[in-house]
Design an enzyme around this catalytic site. Structure first.
Site, PDB file in Angstrom:
ATOM      1  N   CYS A   1       0.831  -1.205   0.000  1.00 64.37           N
ATOM      2  CA  CYS A   1       0.000   0.000   0.000  1.00 64.37           C
ATOM      3  C   CYS A   1       0.869   1.259   0.000  1.00 64.37           C
ATOM      4  O   CYS A   1       1.329   1.718   1.047  1.00 64.37           O
ATOM      5  CB  CYS A   1      -0.925  -0.010   1.221  1.00 64.37           C
ATOM      6  SG  CYS A   1      -1.946   1.457   1.347  1.00 64.37           S
TER       7      CYS A   1
ATOM      8  N   CYS B   1      -0.492   4.130   2.054  1.00 70.31           N
ATOM      9  CA  CYS B   1      -0.284   4.021   3.503  1.00 70.31           C
ATOM     10  C   CYS B   1       1.172   4.308   3.880  1.00 70.31           C
ATOM     11  O   CYS B   1       1.442   4.957   4.888  1.00 70.31           O
ATOM     12  CB  CYS B   1      -0.610   2.615   4.001  1.00 70.31           C
ATOM     13  SG  CYS B   1      -2.072   1.888   3.282  1.00 70.31           S
ATOM     14  N   ASP B   2       2.117   3.798   3.112  1.00 72.40           N
ATOM     15  CA  ASP B   2       3.514   3.773   3.553  1.00 72.40           C
ATOM     16  C   ASP B   2       4.473   4.619   2.710  1.00 72.40           C
ATOM     17  O   ASP B   2       5.637   4.796   3.085  1.00 72.40           O
ATOM     18  CB  ASP B   2       4.032   2.311   3.555  1.00 72.40           C
ATOM     19  CG  ASP B   2       3.192   1.426   4.463  1.00 72.40           C
ATOM     20  OD1 ASP B   2       2.735   1.933   5.501  1.00 72.40           O
ATOM     21  OD2 ASP B   2       2.985   0.251   4.128  1.00 72.40           O
TER      22      ASP B   2
END
Ligand code: NDP
Length: 307
Positions: A135, A138-139
């Protein structure tokens, strides 16, 4: 034991659309959000192809709007996970929740979606959350001014790579063939981005790093040459696998595990059990097609409950 008329499992576009239709038909649906409330849409950035949003919309906002719309008509939402399914043909559908509670439903809509596919090699497993991620949204921001790798050649890989160019110094897209599967528009955007470099016809031998990712060893599958790409993170974008393992024993699925529906319907082989969205869609897997399938499932469930 709680008794329900209609239970929907999964809270992506398929689940919420089913809930909107079912709630408006006075079926008083109960929806279980599952392990990733809002589904995979919450992990994408901008959605530009959902009709009704000429300027685009973030995946998070889109799914939140769907939730509000479902709740406005009386849908009840629970942040619990169904850990066991006991399904019958035309009888009571029994669900066991992670809290230990058991629910009985007259009708059930499976909208459990799909999860990212991983390579399945030991170094990938060992370095998950230590530089290996599925992701970028997300990261990605953790990897400022360092090189990163994206694995895959589909639209997800292009989207992840483009997003990562905001942070990373360089984004290598490593693909096992010499041709992309991604759509023309995404391919064009990725190929014209100066930060993105494609590494063709290469498969991953190992992700390198002790406590965090420091590189990736790849093999050119045309020449057999082994090389190393230095990077601080590896973003896996290899497509998805349907989340159907918990109920596969009761219904028909294809070789990849996608629910097989009766022609032109949302019906599984069990009366009273319907499916919608990515868990039952091996070919389109779009937010809009999932929403359409959710609508069909709710209408089929309504007709079944009326009978
Ligand atoms: P896809 O199945 O389209 O692509 C998966 C990619 O991963 C392929 O290039 C495939 O290679 C590669 N792959 C799969 N398994 C392995 C493996 N074991 N080792 C190496 N490579 C592997 O999945 P996506 O998630 O990209 O897309 C799914 C659907 O969602 C599509 O319909 C897509 O159009 C849609 N989508 C649309 C977006 C948009 O419009 N903006 C954004 C994201 C997704 P190969 O090509 O060789 O099979």
């Amino acid at each position: 034991m709680k008794k329900e008329k209609l239970v929907i499992v999964g809270s992506g576009p398929a689940g919420y659309t089913a809930a909107i239709y079912a709630a408006r038909a006075n079926l008083n649906p109960l929806i279980f959000a599952g392990t990733l409330p809002g589904g995979l849409l919450t992990q994408t950035t901008h959605v530009e192809n959902f009709p009704g949003f000429p300027e685009g919309v973030t995946g998070f906002d889109l799914v939140q709007n769907m939730q509000q719309q479902a709740e406005r008509f009386g849908t009840r939402l629970e942040y619990d996970e169904v850990i066991e399914f006991k399904l019958t043909d035309g009888g009571v559908q029994t669900l066991v929740l992670s809290s230990g509670e058991t629910i009985e439903a007259e009708a059930l809509i499976l909208a459990t979606g799909a999860s990212p596919r991983y390579l399945g090699i030991p170094s990938e497993e060992r370095l998950k959350n230590k530089g290996v991620s599925a992701c970028a949204t997300c990261d990605g921001a953790f990897y400022k001014d360092v090189p990163v790798v994206v694995l895959g050649g589909g639209d997800s890989a292009m989207e992840e790579a483009l997003f990562l160019t905001r942070f990373a110094s360089k984004v290598y897209v490593i693909h096992r063939r010499d041709q992309l599967r991604a759509s023309r528009i995404m391919t064009e955007r990725a190929k014209t981005n100066p930060k993105i470099e494609f590494v063709w016809s290469s498969t991953v031998e190992e992700i390198i790093g002790e406590r965090k990712v420091s590189g990736i060893r790849i093999k050119n599958n045309k020449t057999g040459e082994i090389s190393t790409v230095e990077c601080s993170a590896v973003f896996v974008a290899l497509g998805h696998v349907p989340n159907t393992e918990k109920f596969r024993q009761f219904i028909d699925t294809d070789a990849s595990g996608y629910v097989i529906l009766k022609e032109n319907s949302a019906k599984t082989k069990l009366k009273g059990v319907f499916a919608a969205g990515d868990c039952a869609d091996p070919s389109y897997r779009q937010a809009i097609s999932a929403a359409g399938m959710g609508c069909r499932a709710a209408i089929d469930a309504e007709r079944y409950l009326e009978e």
